[in-house]
Design an enzyme around this catalytic site. Structure first.
Site, mmCIF file in Angstrom:
data_model
loop_
_atom_site.group_PDB
_atom_site.id
_atom_site.type_symbol
_atom_site.label_atom_id
_atom_site.label_comp_id
_atom_site.label_asym_id
_atom_site.label_seq_id
_atom_site.Cartn_x
_atom_site.Cartn_y
_atom_site.Cartn_z
ATOM 1 N N GLY A 176 33.837 -0.214 57.254
ATOM 2 C CA GLY A 176 32.981 -0.387 56.090
ATOM 3 C C GLY A 176 31.655 0.351 56.142
ATOM 4 N N ASN A 182 31.072 3.191 54.724
ATOM 5 C CA ASN A 182 30.830 3.649 53.346
ATOM 6 C C ASN A 182 30.381 2.479 52.478
ATOM 7 O OD1 ASN A 182 31.560 6.619 52.746
ATOM 8 N ND2 ASN A 182 33.159 5.955 54.160
ATOM 9 N N LEU A 235 48.329 0.012 48.707
ATOM 10 C CA LEU A 235 48.509 0.533 47.349
ATOM 11 C C LEU A 235 48.052 -0.536 46.349
ATOM 12 C CD1 LEU A 235 49.771 3.054 45.935
ATOM 13 C CD2 LEU A 235 51.874 1.724 45.737
ATOM 14 N N ILE A 236 47.315 -0.106 45.337
ATOM 15 C CA ILE A 236 46.821 -1.054 44.324
ATOM 16 C C ILE A 236 47.980 -1.439 43.396
ATOM 17 C CG2 ILE A 236 45.204 -1.310 42.390
ATOM 18 C CD1 ILE A 236 43.843 -1.195 45.132
ATOM 19 N N ASN A 268 38.479 6.012 44.293
ATOM 20 C CA ASN A 268 38.787 6.074 45.726
ATOM 21 C C ASN A 268 38.098 7.290 46.343
ATOM 22 O OD1 ASN A 268 40.184 5.435 48.189
ATOM 23 N ND2 ASN A 268 41.635 7.080 47.738
ATOM 24 N N HIS A 319 38.837 10.040 49.391
ATOM 25 C CA HIS A 319 39.858 10.506 50.327
ATOM 26 C C HIS A 319 39.212 11.526 51.257
ATOM 27 C CE1 HIS A 319 43.907 11.202 51.752
ATOM 28 N NE2 HIS A 319 43.611 12.485 51.784
ATOM 29 N N ASP A 321 46.779 8.862 45.892
ATOM 30 C CA ASP A 321 45.977 10.101 45.911
ATOM 31 C C ASP A 321 46.301 11.094 44.791
ATOM 32 O OD1 ASP A 321 44.814 9.099 48.224
ATOM 33 O OD2 ASP A 321 46.284 10.075 49.511
ATOM 34 N N GLU A 354 30.812 12.029 53.150
ATOM 35 C CA GLU A 354 31.028 10.767 52.427
ATOM 36 C C GLU A 354 29.704 10.039 52.216
ATOM 37 O OE1 GLU A 354 35.586 9.768 53.738
ATOM 38 O OE2 GLU A 354 33.995 8.760 54.820
HETATM 39 C C1 GRF Z 1 36.699 6.929 55.180
HETATM 40 O O1 GRF Z 1 36.835 8.091 55.931
HETATM 41 C C2 GRF Z 1 37.370 7.075 53.850
HETATM 42 O O2 GRF Z 1 37.396 8.366 53.372
HETATM 43 C C3 GRF Z 1 38.761 6.651 54.150
HETATM 44 O O3 GRF Z 1 38.627 5.602 55.080
HETATM 45 C C4 GRF Z 1 37.438 5.777 55.828
HETATM 46 C C5 GRF Z 1 36.684 4.489 55.795
HETATM 47 O O4 GRF Z 1 35.628 4.485 56.700
HETATM 48 N N1 GRF Z 1 39.508 6.408 52.963
HETATM 49 P P1 GRF Z 1 34.580 3.296 56.668
HETATM 50 O O5 GRF Z 1 35.356 1.995 56.765
HETATM 51 O O6 GRF Z 1 33.829 3.394 55.373
HETATM 52 O O7 GRF Z 1 33.691 3.488 57.848
#
Ligand code: GRF
Length: 187
Positions: free
Chosen positions: A12, A14, A87-88, A102, A104, A145, A174
């Site tokens: 988490g 992000n 998958l949602i 999302n 990716h 995706d 990100e």
């Molecule tokens: C990220 O690299 C995102 O792109 C992918 O999963 C990872 C999640 O990382 N879909 P975090 O849990 O936010 O550290």
């Protein structure tokens, strides 16, 4: 007020940045964090940020009502997937058509699809001897995706890069762009 729910399965980092980005924002807030993992570190990050959280199992997610009920109760406008591994379900995609985003960790349409997540992506990118990779922020539809791309950012890959160093570069992208692009989408 526009309200965001974040779905995350793991660390988490992000999600943490998105919560921080919108803390004190006048029109946008993160109201809920949802996870399919009872002990995902993202749940502590939500608690630290004073954001409510909810966990659920597979049966509940695909056949139950608690997730939809929670989203409705919190009047969620936008769902953000930040490292969410399942998958949602179609019902949620219909209820939130064009309102699920999302991220990716590669340049879609390359290196996407089932099984392409986390380090699997960075290993595949390295193995294919790509000279660049990046992030794709996109809308979610019924297929992994494949939804409309909203934003991409790139970084170069050097000869000495490993899947780990590629992952670090991608994470930096990100952190630099995800929250900002969510805000842009909502305004
Ligand atoms: C990220 O690299 C995102 O792109 C992918 O999963 C990872 C999640 O990382 N879909 P975090 O849990 O936010 O550290």
């Amino acid at each position: 007020m526009q309200r965001i729910a974040i779905f995350a399965s793991g660390t988490g980092t992000n999600a943490e940045r998105i919560m921080a980005h919108f803390r004190g924002h006048p029109h946008i807030g993160v109201s809920l964090v949802l996870s399919n993992k009872k002990h995902a570190p993202v749940l502590q990050k939500a608690a630290d940020a004073n954001v409510e959280s909810l966990t659920f199992g597979r049966d509940e997610f695909y056949s139950g009502h608690s997730v939809n009920d929670a989203l409705e109760e919190k009047q969620i406008d936008l769902i953000v997937l930040a490292g969410f591994m399942w998958l949602i379900p179609a019902s949620l995609i219909h209820a939130y058509r064009d309102r699920i985003i999302n991220i990716h960790p590669a340049l879609l349409p390359k290196f996407g699809g089932k099984g392409m997540y986390g380090m699997h992506v960075h290993r595949a990118v390295r193995q294919a001897a790509e000279t660049e990779t990046g992030i794709t922020i996109h809308l979610v539809n019924e297929e992994y995706d494949k939804g409309r791309i909203l934003f991409q950012a790139r970084c170069g890959i050097d000869a000495e890069d490993t899947p780990d160093t590629i992952a670090k570069k991608v994470h930096r992208l990100e952190y630099a762009h995800f929250a900002e692009q969510i805000e842009r989408f909502l305004t």
